[in-house]
Design an enzyme around this catalytic site. Structure first.
Site, PDB file in Angstrom:
ATOM      1  N   HIS A 130       0.813  -1.216   0.000  1.00 14.38           N
ATOM      2  CA  HIS A 130       0.000   0.000   0.000  1.00 14.38           C
ATOM      3  C   HIS A 130       0.849   1.269   0.000  1.00 14.38           C
ATOM      4  CE1 HIS A 130       0.506  -0.106   4.508  1.00 14.38           C
ATOM      5  NE2 HIS A 130       0.497   1.203   4.337  1.00 14.38           N
ATOM      6  N   ASP A 160       0.284  -7.645   1.558  1.00 17.51           N
ATOM      7  CA  ASP A 160       0.720  -6.252   1.655  1.00 17.51           C
ATOM      8  C   ASP A 160       2.240  -6.135   1.685  1.00 17.51           C
ATOM      9  OD1 ASP A 160       0.337  -3.539   1.638  1.00 17.51           O
ATOM     10  OD2 ASP A 160       0.010  -3.357   3.783  1.00 17.51           O
ATOM     11  N   GLY A 232       3.229   6.767   7.919  1.00 17.36           N
ATOM     12  CA  GLY A 232       4.599   7.001   7.483  1.00 17.36           C
ATOM     13  C   GLY A 232       5.549   5.927   7.970  1.00 17.36           C
ATOM     14  N   ASN A 233       5.149   5.206   9.045  1.00 19.06           N
ATOM     15  CA  ASN A 233       5.931   4.066   9.537  1.00 19.06           C
ATOM     16  C   ASN A 233       5.745   2.830   8.671  1.00 19.06           C
ATOM     17  OD1 ASN A 233       5.743   5.355  12.658  1.00 19.06           O
ATOM     18  ND2 ASN A 233       7.571   4.187  12.178  1.00 19.06           N
ATOM     19  N   SER A 234       4.699   2.800   7.854  1.00 20.08           N
ATOM     20  CA  SER A 234       4.407   1.613   7.050  1.00 20.08           C
ATOM     21  C   SER A 234       5.603   1.216   6.201  1.00 20.08           C
ATOM     22  CB  SER A 234       3.199   1.865   6.150  1.00 20.08           C
ATOM     23  OG  SER A 234       2.030   2.020   6.898  1.00 20.08           O
ATOM     24  N   LEU A 289      -8.084 -24.036  -5.252  1.00 23.81           N
ATOM     25  CA  LEU A 289      -8.983 -25.106  -5.656  1.00 23.81           C
ATOM     26  C   LEU A 289     -10.327 -24.591  -6.134  1.00 23.81           C
ATOM     27  CD1 LEU A 289      -8.403 -27.833  -2.898  1.00 23.81           C
ATOM     28  CD2 LEU A 289      -7.308 -27.618  -5.138  1.00 23.81           C
ATOM     29  N   GLY A 290     -10.676 -23.367  -5.776  1.00 20.85           N
ATOM     30  CA  GLY A 290     -11.950 -22.816  -6.220  1.00 20.85           C
ATOM     31  C   GLY A 290     -13.109 -23.211  -5.338  1.00 20.85           C
TER      32      GLY A 290
END
Length: 388
Positions: A130, A160, A232-234, A289-290
């Site tokens: 992100h 992520d 901002g730490n992400s 596998l659906g």
């Protein structure tokens, strides 16, 4: 001289002698053998006792070891701003000059901030998906002042995780720790660029491990910490008390948008495995596998005439998918995968996605009270698959 006078002189002599002795002992106590210097030294000598075994007084060494490998990430993307639909009305436009510029889409640049961790001397950087999502340009700033443009090697929205590449020499590299060995109560430090103020270090403890069901990512196995994590730490580093990387800071639980003592980091064991697959294949390879399944509640158990709530009930099967071809049907109860008991739908998701495309998946099911075993061949999980 009479006896009374003699006694008076003797008393005066005794008093004078005692006074002299008191003065001498007061100013020269060593005459009486008292070592006041030793007492004073013991009171003022520094405490040289060893530090307690439960941790150091300072984490400066750990920070010095890890912080050079934590980078600031600035992204920019061009977005098109469309005018309000009111401006399509000629009658409305005449009040604003009537020019065509009112209905012409305009472009502007949006920027955002994040953090990242240098993982190799070749310039590979771990960060969050992100942080770089939709970016047209990515600039990386190192602690030593160097700045360079980065390119995206690959990213995985479902965990992520994203991998960037920069071309610089003599890069500091983060040392990896053992995230699977973390215990609740372990000291951790978060390093990143909160609110764009510059590299910042915060301290806390591990509040929990293995956090999931948060609805943040498809695949969740978070480290929870009370070390302050802010916007901002992400993508920044979560390190242990020795300066080893144990997680990638990724999210916070907040009602105000700021830190409230509940932050989440992706364990290095998960982030590193995703990074390795991105470097090898350009994307993570996960089995699929659906099927769509849900936990069995007591009400569902009664409706299906089940003895207990063991397993998960299949509520959807993708037509033509591997599970459909293997004979799985809606209403079947999935009890185990490859001999491992399934208690909730997320366990089924993790078990199936852990298979490589092309591998065989053995499913133990209940259908109308009868036990059956089906085998399916997993295929690669589609991007953002809605079913499992």
């Amino acid at each position: 001289m009479n006896p009374r006078q003699i006694l008076s002189y003797l008393a005066q002599a005794v008093v004078l002698g005692l006074a002299i002795a008191f003065v001498v002992l007061y100013f020269w106590p060593e005459i009486a053998g008292q070592d006041t210097a030793t007492v004073e030294i013991r009171q003022t000598a520094p405490d040289t006792s060893p530090r307690p075994a439960n941790g150091p007084y300072s984490y400066a060494i750990a920070v010095d070891r890890a912080s050079p490998a934590v980078v600031n990430i600035n992204t920019a993307k061009v977005v098109t701003v469309r005018p309000h639909p009111f401006f399509d009305d000629p009658v409305f436009r005449q009040f604003f000059g009537g020019g065509d510029n009112l209905i012409t889409p305009r472009k502007r640049v949006e920027s955002s901030l994040g953090s990242g961790v240098i993982m190799s001397e070749q310039g590979y950087i771990l960060t969050n998906h992100h942080v770089i999502r939709g970016a047209d340009a990515i600039q990386v700033s190192l602690q030593d002042g160097r700045m360079v443009q980065a390119k995206v090697v690959g990213s995985d929205p479902e965990t992520d995780v994203a991998v960037l590449k920069i071309d610089l020499q003599r890069l500091p590299v983060m040392t990896l720790g053992h995230s699977d060995s973390l215990r609740v109560g372990d000291v951790v430090l978060a390093i990143g660029n909160p609110f764009g103020v510059g590299q910042t270090v915060t301290m806390g403890i591990v509040s929990a491990t293995g956090r999931n069901k948060l609805g943040i990512n498809t695949f969740e196995n978070f480290i929870q910490t009370d070390a302050a994590i802010n916007p901002g730490n992400s993508g920044g580093a979560l390190i242990d008390a020795e300066g080893n990387l144990v997680g990638i800071n990724t999210a916070i639980f907040s009602r105000s948008g700021g830190n409230q003592g509940i932050g989440f980091a992706i364990p290095t064991s998960l982030a590193q495995s995703v990074m390795q697959e991105i470097l090898e294949h350009g994307r993570p390879l996960r089995g699929w596998l659906g099927i769509e399944a849900q936990m069995i509640t007591p009400q569902i158990a009664r409706a299906l005439e089940l003895k207990d709530t063991t397993g998960v009930v299949v509520v959807g099967v993708v037509r033509g998918g591997p599970a459909h071809k293997a004979g799985l049907q809606p209403g079947d109860v999935l009890v185990a995968i490859d001999g491992r008991k399934i208690i909730e739908a997320r366990e089924a998701l993790l078990s199936i996605s852990g298979h490589k495309p092309g591998s065989r998946v053995k499913m133990e099911i209940l259908r109308e009270g009868k036990s059956m075993t089906l085998e399916a061949t997993a295929i690669e999980r589609p991007a953002q698959a809605a079913t499992e």
